[in-house]
Motif scaffolding. Sequence first.
Motif, PDB file in Angstrom:
ATOM      1  N   VAL A   1       0.856  -1.191   0.000  1.00  0.00           N
ATOM      2  CA  VAL A   1       0.000   0.000   0.000  1.00  0.00           C
ATOM      3  C   VAL A   1       0.890   1.237   0.000  1.00  0.00           C
ATOM      4  CG1 VAL A   1      -1.774   1.276   1.256  1.00  0.00           C
ATOM      5  CG2 VAL A   1      -1.796  -1.227   1.275  1.00  0.00           C
ATOM      6  N   GLN A   2       0.597   2.161  -0.920  1.00  0.00           N
ATOM      7  CA  GLN A   2       1.391   3.385  -1.023  1.00  0.00           C
ATOM      8  C   GLN A   2       0.471   4.583  -1.191  1.00  0.00           C
ATOM      9  OE1 GLN A   2       4.230   3.322  -4.210  1.00  0.00           O
ATOM     10  NE2 GLN A   2       4.948   5.395  -3.782  1.00  0.00           N
ATOM     11  N   LEU A   3       0.743   5.632  -0.430  1.00  0.00           N
ATOM     12  CA  LEU A   3      -0.004   6.887  -0.548  1.00  0.00           C
ATOM     13  C   LEU A   3       0.785   7.846  -1.421  1.00  0.00           C
ATOM     14  CD1 LEU A   3      -2.305   8.855   0.333  1.00  0.00           C
ATOM     15  CD2 LEU A   3      -0.840   9.478   2.258  1.00  0.00           C
ATOM     16  N   LEU A   4       0.125   8.374  -2.449  1.00  0.00           N
ATOM     17  CA  LEU A   4       0.682   9.446  -3.269  1.00  0.00           C
ATOM     18  C   LEU A   4      -0.110  10.715  -2.966  1.00  0.00           C
ATOM     19  CD1 LEU A   4       1.097   7.908  -6.862  1.00  0.00           C
ATOM     20  CD2 LEU A   4       2.904   8.447  -5.229  1.00  0.00           C
ATOM     21  N   ASP A   5       0.483  11.626  -2.227  1.00  0.00           N
ATOM     22  CA  ASP A   5      -0.135  12.918  -1.969  1.00  0.00           C
ATOM     23  C   ASP A   5       0.406  13.871  -3.022  1.00  0.00           C
ATOM     24  OD1 ASP A   5      -1.142  15.311  -1.074  1.00  0.00           O
ATOM     25  OD2 ASP A   5      -0.232  15.194   0.919  1.00  0.00           O
ATOM     26  N   LEU A   6      -0.432  14.284  -3.957  1.00  0.00           N
ATOM     27  CA  LEU A   6       0.031  15.103  -5.072  1.00  0.00           C
ATOM     28  C   LEU A   6       0.666  16.415  -4.616  1.00  0.00           C
ATOM     29  CD1 LEU A   6      -2.733  14.491  -7.772  1.00  0.00           C
ATOM     30  CD2 LEU A   6      -0.605  13.229  -7.325  1.00  0.00           C
ATOM     31  N   ALA A   7       0.356  16.854  -3.409  1.00  0.00           N
ATOM     32  CA  ALA A   7       0.962  18.078  -2.869  1.00  0.00           C
ATOM     33  C   ALA A   7       2.463  17.891  -2.608  1.00  0.00           C
ATOM     34  CB  ALA A   7       0.261  18.505  -1.590  1.00  0.00           C
ATOM     35  N   ASP A   8       2.916  16.658  -2.519  1.00  0.00           N
ATOM     36  CA  ASP A   8       4.320  16.380  -2.230  1.00  0.00           C
ATOM     37  C   ASP A   8       5.201  16.334  -3.478  1.00  0.00           C
ATOM     38  OD1 ASP A   8       3.664  16.167   0.444  1.00  0.00           O
ATOM     39  OD2 ASP A   8       3.552  13.977   0.409  1.00  0.00           O
ATOM     40  N   TYR A   9       4.607  16.516  -4.654  1.00  0.00           N
ATOM     41  CA  TYR A   9       5.342  16.348  -5.902  1.00  0.00           C
ATOM     42  C   TYR A   9       5.207  17.574  -6.798  1.00  0.00           C
ATOM     43  CZ  TYR A   9       5.165  11.533  -4.320  1.00  0.00           C
ATOM     44  OH  TYR A   9       5.281  10.393  -3.565  1.00  0.00           O
ATOM     45  N   GLN A  10       6.246  17.800  -7.595  1.00  0.00           N
ATOM     46  CA  GLN A  10       6.232  18.842  -8.619  1.00  0.00           C
ATOM     47  C   GLN A  10       5.904  18.151  -9.937  1.00  0.00           C
ATOM     48  OE1 GLN A  10       6.644  22.211  -8.094  1.00  0.00           O
ATOM     49  NE2 GLN A  10       6.617  21.622  -5.935  1.00  0.00           N
ATOM     50  N   ILE A  11       4.653  18.215 -10.333  1.00  0.00           N
ATOM     51  CA  ILE A  11       4.197  17.482 -11.509  1.00  0.00           C
ATOM     52  C   ILE A  11       4.010  18.453 -12.677  1.00  0.00           C
ATOM     53  CG2 ILE A  11       2.378  16.011 -12.442  1.00  0.00           C
ATOM     54  CD1 ILE A  11       1.967  15.019  -9.533  1.00  0.00           C
ATOM     55  N   GLU A  12       4.611  18.089 -13.814  1.00  0.00           N
ATOM     56  CA  GLU A  12       4.497  18.899 -15.019  1.00  0.00           C
ATOM     57  C   GLU A  12       3.083  18.803 -15.586  1.00  0.00           C
ATOM     58  OE1 GLU A  12       7.709  18.444 -17.967  1.00  0.00           O
ATOM     59  OE2 GLU A  12       8.627  17.104 -16.496  1.00  0.00           O
ATOM     60  N   TYR A  13       2.717  19.813 -16.364  1.00  0.00           N
ATOM     61  CA  TYR A  13       1.454  19.751 -17.086  1.00  0.00           C
ATOM     62  C   TYR A  13       1.590  18.784 -18.255  1.00  0.00           C
ATOM     63  CZ  TYR A  13      -0.158  23.822 -14.527  1.00  0.00           C
ATOM     64  OH  TYR A  13      -0.542  24.682 -13.535  1.00  0.00           O
ATOM     65  N   SER A  14       0.518  18.088 -18.536  1.00  0.00           N
ATOM     66  CA  SER A  14       0.505  17.168 -19.660  1.00  0.00           C
ATOM     67  C   SER A  14       0.669  17.954 -20.956  1.00  0.00           C
ATOM     68  CB  SER A  14      -0.820  16.406 -19.690  1.00  0.00           C
ATOM     69  OG  SER A  14      -0.911  15.645 -20.862  1.00  0.00           O
ATOM     70  N   ASP A  15       1.585  17.477 -21.815  1.00  0.00           N
ATOM     71  CA  ASP A  15       1.774  18.132 -23.113  1.00  0.00           C
ATOM     72  C   ASP A  15       1.664  17.133 -24.263  1.00  0.00           C
ATOM     73  OD1 ASP A  15       4.172  16.723 -23.056  1.00  0.00           O
ATOM     74  OD2 ASP A  15       5.415  18.487 -22.681  1.00  0.00           O
ATOM     75  N   GLY A  16       1.110  15.960 -23.969  1.00  0.00           N
ATOM     76  CA  GLY A  16       0.875  14.981 -25.017  1.00  0.00           C
ATOM     77  C   GLY A  16       1.943  13.915 -25.149  1.00  0.00           C
ATOM     78  N   ARG A  17       3.065  14.066 -24.426  1.00  0.00           N
ATOM     79  CA  ARG A  17       4.104  13.039 -24.473  1.00  0.00           C
ATOM     80  C   ARG A  17       3.634  11.765 -23.791  1.00  0.00           C
ATOM     81  NH1 ARG A  17       9.003  15.607 -21.434  1.00  0.00           N
ATOM     82  NH2 ARG A  17       7.439  17.080 -20.724  1.00  0.00           N
ATOM     83  N   ASN A  18       4.295  10.677 -24.100  1.00  0.00           N
ATOM     84  CA  ASN A  18       4.059   9.427 -23.393  1.00  0.00           C
ATOM     85  C   ASN A  18       4.529   9.618 -21.950  1.00  0.00           C
ATOM     86  OD1 ASN A  18       4.435   6.699 -22.341  1.00  0.00           O
ATOM     87  ND2 ASN A  18       4.208   6.028 -24.463  1.00  0.00           N
TER      88      ASN A  18
ATOM     89  N   GLU B   1      10.194  13.235 -16.746  1.00  0.00           N
ATOM     90  CA  GLU B   1      11.265  12.976 -15.788  1.00  0.00           C
ATOM     91  C   GLU B   1      10.824  13.392 -14.389  1.00  0.00           C
ATOM     92  OE1 GLU B   1      14.686  15.053 -17.261  1.00  0.00           O
ATOM     93  OE2 GLU B   1      14.867  13.759 -19.012  1.00  0.00           O
ATOM     94  N   GLY B   2      11.650  13.072 -13.413  1.00  0.00           N
ATOM     95  CA  GLY B   2      11.443  13.535 -12.047  1.00  0.00           C
ATOM     96  C   GLY B   2      10.154  13.042 -11.420  1.00  0.00           C
ATOM     97  N   ASP B   3       9.506  13.944 -10.678  1.00  0.00           N
ATOM     98  CA  ASP B   3       8.280  13.595  -9.957  1.00  0.00           C
ATOM     99  C   ASP B   3       7.167  13.134 -10.887  1.00  0.00           C
ATOM    100  OD1 ASP B   3       9.499  14.218  -7.568  1.00  0.00           O
ATOM    101  OD2 ASP B   3       8.439  16.116  -7.277  1.00  0.00           O
ATOM    102  N   THR B   4       7.059  13.755 -12.046  1.00  0.00           N
ATOM    103  CA  THR B   4       6.001  13.390 -12.988  1.00  0.00           C
ATOM    104  C   THR B   4       6.149  11.935 -13.411  1.00  0.00           C
ATOM    105  OG1 THR B   4       5.969  15.676 -13.777  1.00  0.00           O
ATOM    106  CG2 THR B   4       4.861  14.026 -15.152  1.00  0.00           C
ATOM    107  N   LYS B   5       7.356  11.556 -13.736  1.00  0.00           N
ATOM    108  CA  LYS B   5       7.613  10.161 -14.131  1.00  0.00           C
ATOM    109  C   LYS B   5       7.342   9.214 -12.963  1.00  0.00           C
ATOM    110  CE  LYS B   5      11.057   7.147 -16.164  1.00  0.00           C
ATOM    111  NZ  LYS B   5      11.554   7.115 -17.508  1.00  0.00           N
ATOM    112  N   TYR B   6       7.806   9.579 -11.784  1.00  0.00           N
ATOM    113  CA  TYR B   6       7.618   8.724 -10.609  1.00  0.00           C
ATOM    114  C   TYR B   6       6.129   8.497 -10.320  1.00  0.00           C
ATOM    115  CZ  TYR B   6       7.415   7.101  -5.835  1.00  0.00           C
ATOM    116  OH  TYR B   6       7.111   6.384  -4.717  1.00  0.00           O
ATOM    117  N   VAL B   7       5.348   9.574 -10.293  1.00  0.00           N
ATOM    118  CA  VAL B   7       3.919   9.458  -9.980  1.00  0.00           C
ATOM    119  C   VAL B   7       3.188   8.651 -11.042  1.00  0.00           C
ATOM    120  CG1 VAL B   7       1.765  10.778  -9.755  1.00  0.00           C
ATOM    121  CG2 VAL B   7       3.819  11.523  -8.526  1.00  0.00           C
ATOM    122  N   THR B   8       3.425   8.945 -12.309  1.00  0.00           N
ATOM    123  CA  THR B   8       2.707   8.222 -13.365  1.00  0.00           C
ATOM    124  C   THR B   8       3.103   6.749 -13.406  1.00  0.00           C
ATOM    125  OG1 THR B   8       4.317   8.986 -15.029  1.00  0.00           O
ATOM    126  CG2 THR B   8       2.260  10.255 -14.795  1.00  0.00           C
TER     127      THR B   8
END
Length: 188
Positions: free
Chosen positions: A35-52, A57-64
């Motif tokens: 079980v893992q909690l992902l609190d989006l407030a803890d990450y710097q997530i980029e806006y979606s721009d259509g890439r896979n 990279e970074g937090d965006t890659k980790y969260v997705t």
Amino acid sequence: MKIVIISGSIVGTKTKTAMLKTEEIFLQKYPEHDVQLLDLADYQIEYSDGRNYIDYEGDTKYVTETIMNADALIIGTPVFQASIPATLKNIFDLLPIHAFRDKVASIVVTAGTAKHYLMVEQQLKPILAYMKAQIVPTYVFIEEQDFLRKEISNDDIIFRLDRLAEDTISTFEAFEAIRIKKDEAYGF
């Protein structure tokens, strides 16, 4: 089984409080699962721009990637302007169309009043269905009055979160059995 609990907002405390309680319930009742909690407030997530999603990279890659590797998702969201927050919608936009195929999705919603209870039915469930999730039909809706000093004060909400955990596990097990049976029908 890998269960990812998502706190889908970067502001406020109610959704995070509800998701921390949900995590606690899963850890107590189902310690055999990851079980893992992902609190989006803890990450710097980029806006979606259509890439896979794997090209970020970074937090965006980790969260997705964490979401894509999950077997079950418990999605927690507040109601903002009668809708889900942009932060959570961005997560959905970052993922591929069939991201939730063979995944079970459960929902926890926090809102100021009961007036927004249909947001789940009209907005969130259609997104999850479009992305091919197996959606647990019932969800937990928590109002402002159910919180006191950053804690859930309504015992019925705790009971419903407990039941949601059970329903999530049961739904996953049922669909996993169906998937295995279908796979065995191919004979290879």
